[in-house]
Structure formats: C-alpha cells, structure tokens
Design a protein around this motif. Sequence first.
Motif, short mmCIF file in Angstrom:
data_model
loop_
_atom_site.label_atom_id
_atom_site.label_comp_id
_atom_site.label_asym_id
_atom_site.label_seq_id
_atom_site.Cartn_x
_atom_site.Cartn_y
_atom_site.Cartn_z
N MET A 1 2.43 1.72 -3.42
CA MET A 1 1.47 2.22 -4.41
C MET A 1 1.24 3.72 -4.24
O MET A 1 1.13 4.45 -5.21
N SER A 2 1.18 4.16 -2.97
CA SER A 2 0.96 5.58 -2.70
C SER A 2 2.15 6.42 -3.15
O SER A 2 1.99 7.60 -3.46
N ILE B 1 -4.47 -0.59 -3.75
CA ILE B 1 -4.70 -0.20 -2.35
C ILE B 1 -6.11 -0.65 -1.92
O ILE B 1 -6.30 -1.21 -0.84
N LYS C 1 8.84 3.57 -9.60
CA LYS C 1 7.88 2.68 -10.26
C LYS C 1 7.37 1.56 -9.36
O LYS C 1 6.60 0.71 -9.79
N GLY C 2 7.90 1.52 -8.13
CA GLY C 2 7.49 0.46 -7.23
C GLY C 2 8.66 -0.41 -6.85
O GLY C 2 9.81 -0.03 -7.04
N VAL C 3 8.36 -1.58 -6.31
CA VAL C 3 9.44 -2.45 -5.82
C VAL C 3 9.29 -3.87 -6.35
O VAL C 3 8.21 -4.27 -6.80
N THR D 1 3.32 -5.10 -6.96
CA THR D 1 4.23 -4.30 -6.13
C THR D 1 4.84 -3.18 -6.96
O THR D 1 5.60 -2.35 -6.45
N LYS D 2 4.56 -3.19 -8.26
CA LYS D 2 5.11 -2.12 -9.13
C LYS D 2 4.13 -1.83 -10.26
O LYS D 2 3.41 -2.73 -10.71
N ILE D 3 4.11 -0.59 -10.68
CA ILE D 3 3.28 -0.19 -11.82
C ILE D 3 4.05 0.88 -12.60
O ILE D 3 4.42 1.92 -12.05
N ILE E 1 4.20 5.77 -5.77
CA ILE E 1 4.55 5.67 -7.19
C ILE E 1 4.33 7.01 -7.91
O ILE E 1 3.30 7.65 -7.76
N GLN F 1 0.83 -1.22 0.00
CA GLN F 1 0.00 0.00 0.00
C GLN F 1 0.86 1.26 0.00
O GLN F 1 0.60 2.20 -0.76
N THR G 1 -2.79 2.06 -9.25
CA THR G 1 -2.20 2.13 -7.91
C THR G 1 -3.31 2.21 -6.85
O THR G 1 -3.26 1.56 -5.82
#
Lengths: 125, 209
Positions: free
Chosen positions: A54-55, B119, A62-64, B90-92, A57, A51, B115
């Motif tokens: 995502m917040s 959530i 780009k995320g993990v 986990t990624k976008i 990004i 979560q 994203t």
Amino acid sequence: MPLTFQYMPHEEFSGLDSERKIQKLLKVVRQNKVVLMEGTLTSKEETDLIQETMSAIDSKFKGVEISSFNPLEKGRTPEEKLRKMFSVMLWGRKRGLTIIGPANIVKEMRKDPRSIQLFLSNRRK
Amino acid sequence: MIKRFKYFLSGLFSVFKKKKHIRLGIYGHPNSGKTTLANRICQDWLGEDMGKASSIPHETREIQQKEKVEIESNGKKLSFNLVDTPGIATKIDYEDFIKKGMNKKESQQRAKEATKGVIEAVKWLDNMDAVLVVLDSTKNPYDQVNITIIGNLAARNIPVLILGNKTDLKKANIKKIEAAFPQYKVMGISAEYGDNIEDFYKELFKLVR
C-alpha cells in the motif's frame, strides 16, 4: 511481451528478517515478474506485505495479487495442530507455495483447494 | 512482594477493563458489506447510521467507531464499541474508480486515501477484542485477503465470527465458505435486508463472552 515467473527457493530468504524478506519479494514483483516462492509467509508477514504494498502504490505500481498453498492450513484438530507445529519446527515454512504477481499484469488469482488460476490483464504495462 | 501485588492488581483491572469496553471490529474485503452491517447494527440498536455505504469500493477509508452499542437477546444485554474498518486489499488502481464514473482527480485522491485506510485497518487488528469477518458470499472465499485477516486474528487469539453476507443474492454460497474455513463458525446473513440478523445477534453473545 513475455511473462516471467521467477522461482525463489526457501534458501534465498535464509538469514533474512521479515522486513528484508518482504522487500526482496516486492523488488522482484516491481520488475513485472510473477514470484513463485517456495513455502509460505507467516500471517504477520502477509499483513506486512499488504502494508508495504500500500505504501508503494503510485501511478505505475498498482499493488499485487497473491495466493498461496499451505498443505497444513486447513483443519485445527489437536492432531493437525501438532503436525503443523512439528513441520514448522523441522522445515520452517518451507512447505507449500506462494505466488505473488504485479496487479498491472495479474488481474486476478482464483484459488480453489487444489488449483490457482491466473487471469492476466489485457492492458499490460 | 509489593511489585507482585501491583502486578496482580493491574492484571485484575485489565480483565475488568476488557470486559467493560469490548471492541468489536468489522473486517473484510472492500465491498463485502461491512458498513452495511455496521449500519444495520446501529439502526437496530441506536436508531442511526454509522457511515455511508456505496457500490464503489473503498467508500470507508478511515476507521469509524460507535461507542456503547448495547444489544439485547433472550433477556441478556451486551455492550461494545463497534469499529468499522476500511476494506483490506492488496491492490488499488485509481482507474477502477474512473470506470465507476468518478473523474480522474477524485479517483486518484480516493486511491491515495484508500491505501492509507488499508494500512490503518491492519494496524487496528491489535486493538480488537473480537472480530466479525464479513465475506461476500457470492464470491470465492479462498481469496488471500480473507485468509490473511483470519490467520492474523487466529495468531493473536482474537475470537472470530465469519459472516457470509449478501445471502439475498442468487449466487450466494455459504457452504463454500464453510468448506474454506472449517474451523470457524460461519453464518449467512443479508445485512441489507436483515435476513438471519436475530440469530446473528444471539451468536454475538457467544463470540464476546
């Protein structure tokens, strides 16, 4: 540009609640480093990490990519459950290893029961 | 004494409430076939689709619900509210959508919505009574997203059925999923072609009983 792996021992998180633990992990990942964390996250912490990620990004982040080894994750016989319970009571979640990398550098992590492969992005930013 | 009696009554009603309005969630990685499965169930029992499935990841970016889906097997009936969730990732990266043929603006918008969808999907875990975890059986089951979803459901004591989808494809490997999650029931299905779907419906009765 060299790739940095940052080792984070269990003690580094002692006294931190889940929220601060995740913030600390993400802070290092956002510095384009791959975290090698001693131990594993709880399932709740894993979803909190998703979560939070995502917040965060945006056009740069780009995320993990994440993968972990938990020697006790498999098997749910009463004996294994008991062993896991005692292990967590004695050592916390110190056993195992968690790898978290920034998605702009680590394209994919491929895990098998005994190995994790890191595939790096060829457009590292 | 009155307090205790009220507590007893509320407990009794919550049991009935739970039985009456079972919420069956569909979770999994993006593009594992969650909406295709939801559409299969809705087509089979309601004669209509639930949502749009696409080969571009994150097509479902909001929770979709279909109330009172009633299925029948061996003369027994089962009614539930079906919840299709956005794929958990986990990624976008919006650039991945550009590669799939979308323009930059659309891609950025899709990434932003995706994203939020992830959530939302995570938040909804608490609302489920039972969950179908859909895995793409042609891919590596040890993906951390699968482990995280299943671990969270186990921590919440929510019954889980793991579905290895896309068994119609040559690379499908159900044995590998079974090896990765030995403590769970794993079923191979093809949501798109309906392979093994009758057995899946029978298994649903065991999952939510």
